[in-house]
Motif scaffolding. Structure first.
Motif, PDB file in Angstrom:
ATOM      1  N   GLN A  39     -55.157 -13.620  55.016  1.00  0.00           N
ATOM      2  CA  GLN A  39     -55.174 -13.232  53.606  1.00  0.00           C
ATOM      3  C   GLN A  39     -55.227 -14.478  52.723  1.00  0.00           C
ATOM      4  O   GLN A  39     -54.651 -15.498  53.045  1.00  0.00           O
ATOM      5  CB  GLN A  39     -53.922 -12.425  53.248  1.00  0.00           C
ATOM      6  N   ASP A  40     -55.876 -14.333  51.602  1.00  0.00           N
ATOM      7  CA  ASP A  40     -55.868 -15.401  50.611  1.00  0.00           C
ATOM      8  C   ASP A  40     -54.561 -15.316  49.839  1.00  0.00           C
ATOM      9  O   ASP A  40     -54.177 -14.255  49.368  1.00  0.00           O
ATOM     10  CB  ASP A  40     -57.047 -15.244  49.650  1.00  0.00           C
ATOM     11  N   PHE A  41     -53.900 -16.419  49.708  1.00  0.00           N
ATOM     12  CA  PHE A  41     -52.656 -16.474  48.965  1.00  0.00           C
ATOM     13  C   PHE A  41     -52.938 -16.917  47.539  1.00  0.00           C
ATOM     14  O   PHE A  41     -53.753 -17.804  47.314  1.00  0.00           O
ATOM     15  CB  PHE A  41     -51.681 -17.460  49.617  1.00  0.00           C
ATOM     16  N   GLU A  42     -52.238 -16.300  46.604  1.00  0.00           N
ATOM     17  CA  GLU A  42     -52.305 -16.704  45.205  1.00  0.00           C
ATOM     18  C   GLU A  42     -50.971 -17.325  44.836  1.00  0.00           C
ATOM     19  O   GLU A  42     -49.917 -16.779  45.170  1.00  0.00           O
ATOM     20  CB  GLU A  42     -52.576 -15.498  44.311  1.00  0.00           C
ATOM     21  N   GLU A  43     -51.019 -18.450  44.142  1.00  0.00           N
ATOM     22  CA  GLU A  43     -49.781 -19.106  43.750  1.00  0.00           C
ATOM     23  C   GLU A  43     -49.026 -18.253  42.740  1.00  0.00           C
ATOM     24  O   GLU A  43     -49.629 -17.660  41.837  1.00  0.00           O
ATOM     25  CB  GLU A  43     -50.060 -20.490  43.167  1.00  0.00           C
ATOM     26  N   ILE A  44     -47.719 -18.173  42.938  1.00  0.00           N
ATOM     27  CA  ILE A  44     -46.838 -17.469  42.016  1.00  0.00           C
ATOM     28  C   ILE A  44     -45.710 -18.420  41.635  1.00  0.00           C
ATOM     29  O   ILE A  44     -45.509 -19.452  42.271  1.00  0.00           O
ATOM     30  CB  ILE A  44     -46.258 -16.171  42.636  1.00  0.00           C
ATOM     31  N   SER A  45     -44.975 -18.066  40.631  1.00  0.00           N
ATOM     32  CA  SER A  45     -43.808 -18.846  40.242  1.00  0.00           C
ATOM     33  C   SER A  45     -42.713 -18.663  41.283  1.00  0.00           C
ATOM     34  O   SER A  45     -42.540 -17.561  41.813  1.00  0.00           O
ATOM     35  CB  SER A  45     -43.312 -18.377  38.873  1.00  0.00           C
ATOM     36  N   VAL A  46     -41.981 -19.717  41.570  1.00  0.00           N
ATOM     37  CA  VAL A  46     -40.866 -19.614  42.507  1.00  0.00           C
ATOM     38  C   VAL A  46     -39.891 -18.541  42.041  1.00  0.00           C
ATOM     39  O   VAL A  46     -39.329 -17.802  42.847  1.00  0.00           O
ATOM     40  CB  VAL A  46     -40.172 -20.985  42.680  1.00  0.00           C
ATOM     41  N   SER A  47     -39.735 -18.398  40.736  1.00  0.00           N
ATOM     42  CA  SER A  47     -38.820 -17.384  40.203  1.00  0.00           C
ATOM     43  C   SER A  47     -39.302 -15.960  40.445  1.00  0.00           C
ATOM     44  O   SER A  47     -38.531 -15.011  40.315  1.00  0.00           O
ATOM     45  CB  SER A  47     -38.583 -17.611  38.706  1.00  0.00           C
ATOM     46  N   ASP A  48     -40.575 -15.786  40.830  1.00  0.00           N
ATOM     47  CA  ASP A  48     -41.124 -14.463  41.120  1.00  0.00           C
ATOM     48  C   ASP A  48     -40.926 -14.036  42.573  1.00  0.00           C
ATOM     49  O   ASP A  48     -41.304 -12.922  42.942  1.00  0.00           O
ATOM     50  CB  ASP A  48     -42.614 -14.410  40.774  1.00  0.00           C
ATOM     51  N   LEU A  49     -40.347 -14.908  43.403  1.00  0.00           N
ATOM     52  CA  LEU A  49     -40.069 -14.529  44.781  1.00  0.00           C
ATOM     53  C   LEU A  49     -39.003 -13.441  44.815  1.00  0.00           C
ATOM     54  O   LEU A  49     -38.066 -13.471  44.015  1.00  0.00           O
ATOM     55  CB  LEU A  49     -39.570 -15.736  45.583  1.00  0.00           C
ATOM     56  N   PRO A  50     -39.116 -12.488  45.742  1.00  0.00           N
ATOM     57  CA  PRO A  50     -38.075 -11.466  45.853  1.00  0.00           C
ATOM     58  C   PRO A  50     -36.727 -12.103  46.193  1.00  0.00           C
ATOM     59  O   PRO A  50     -36.666 -13.125  46.894  1.00  0.00           O
ATOM     60  CB  PRO A  50     -38.553 -10.582  47.013  1.00  0.00           C
ATOM     61  N   GLU A  51     -35.664 -11.480  45.725  1.00  0.00           N
ATOM     62  CA  GLU A  51     -34.321 -12.000  45.979  1.00  0.00           C
ATOM     63  C   GLU A  51     -34.045 -12.125  47.472  1.00  0.00           C
ATOM     64  O   GLU A  51     -33.404 -13.076  47.916  1.00  0.00           O
ATOM     65  CB  GLU A  51     -33.280 -11.092  45.322  1.00  0.00           C
ATOM     66  N   ALA A  52     -34.551 -11.177  48.267  1.00  0.00           N
ATOM     67  CA  ALA A  52     -34.339 -11.225  49.715  1.00  0.00           C
ATOM     68  C   ALA A  52     -34.959 -12.479  50.330  1.00  0.00           C
ATOM     69  O   ALA A  52     -34.404 -13.059  51.268  1.00  0.00           O
ATOM     70  CB  ALA A  52     -34.912  -9.972  50.373  1.00  0.00           C
ATOM     71  N   VAL A  53     -36.082 -12.921  49.804  1.00  0.00           N
ATOM     72  CA  VAL A  53     -36.758 -14.113  50.326  1.00  0.00           C
ATOM     73  C   VAL A  53     -35.972 -15.370  49.957  1.00  0.00           C
ATOM     74  O   VAL A  53     -35.707 -16.218  50.811  1.00  0.00           O
ATOM     75  CB  VAL A  53     -38.211 -14.198  49.801  1.00  0.00           C
ATOM     76  N   THR A  54     -35.572 -15.490  48.713  1.00  0.00           N
ATOM     77  CA  THR A  54     -34.806 -16.679  48.307  1.00  0.00           C
ATOM     78  C   THR A  54     -33.448 -16.711  48.995  1.00  0.00           C
ATOM     79  O   THR A  54     -32.955 -17.784  49.343  1.00  0.00           O
ATOM     80  CB  THR A  54     -34.655 -16.760  46.776  1.00  0.00           C
TER      81      THR A  54
END
Length: 102
Positions: A39-54
């Motif tokens: 899949q092609d990844f699109e850059e997102i803001s670190v703050s947009d990561l789901p809480e479970a991931v962080t």
């Protein structure tokens, strides 16, 4: 020690793999799935990561700082991380914070 081994493995594979081929994830134990990603990844803001991931990063890599984050159409997250010791690497996780071995 196991976390460092998993992290080193992920770094090695991610460093050698520019593009892999998509497969259905297969559970292999310890909450780590094996998946080839095209899949092609699109850059997102670190703050947009789901809480479970962080939370997974904080739990399993407490000295890591997420420097960049990306998301693909399948809700797979790619994170570039920097460690306190100056090393860096790439981690992959699903939206629930489960690690993906690429």
């Amino acid at each position: 020690m196991m976390k460092k081994l998993i992290f080193a493995t992920i770094l090695s594979i991610a460093g050698l793999t520019a593009m892999a081929q998509e497969e259905i994830a297969e559970q292999i134990g310890d909450g780590v799935s094996s998946m080839n990603i095209t899949q092609d990844f699109e850059e997102i803001s670190v703050s947009d990561l789901p809480e479970a991931v962080t939370a997974a990063v904080a739990r399993d890599y407490p000295t890591a700082k997420i420097t960049k984050a990306y998301k693909d159409a399948s809700d797979i997250y790619k994170m570039e991380v920097a460690m306190e010791d100056g090393s860096s690497g790439t981690l992959y996780a699903d939206a629930e914070g489960n690690w993906i071995k690429v």
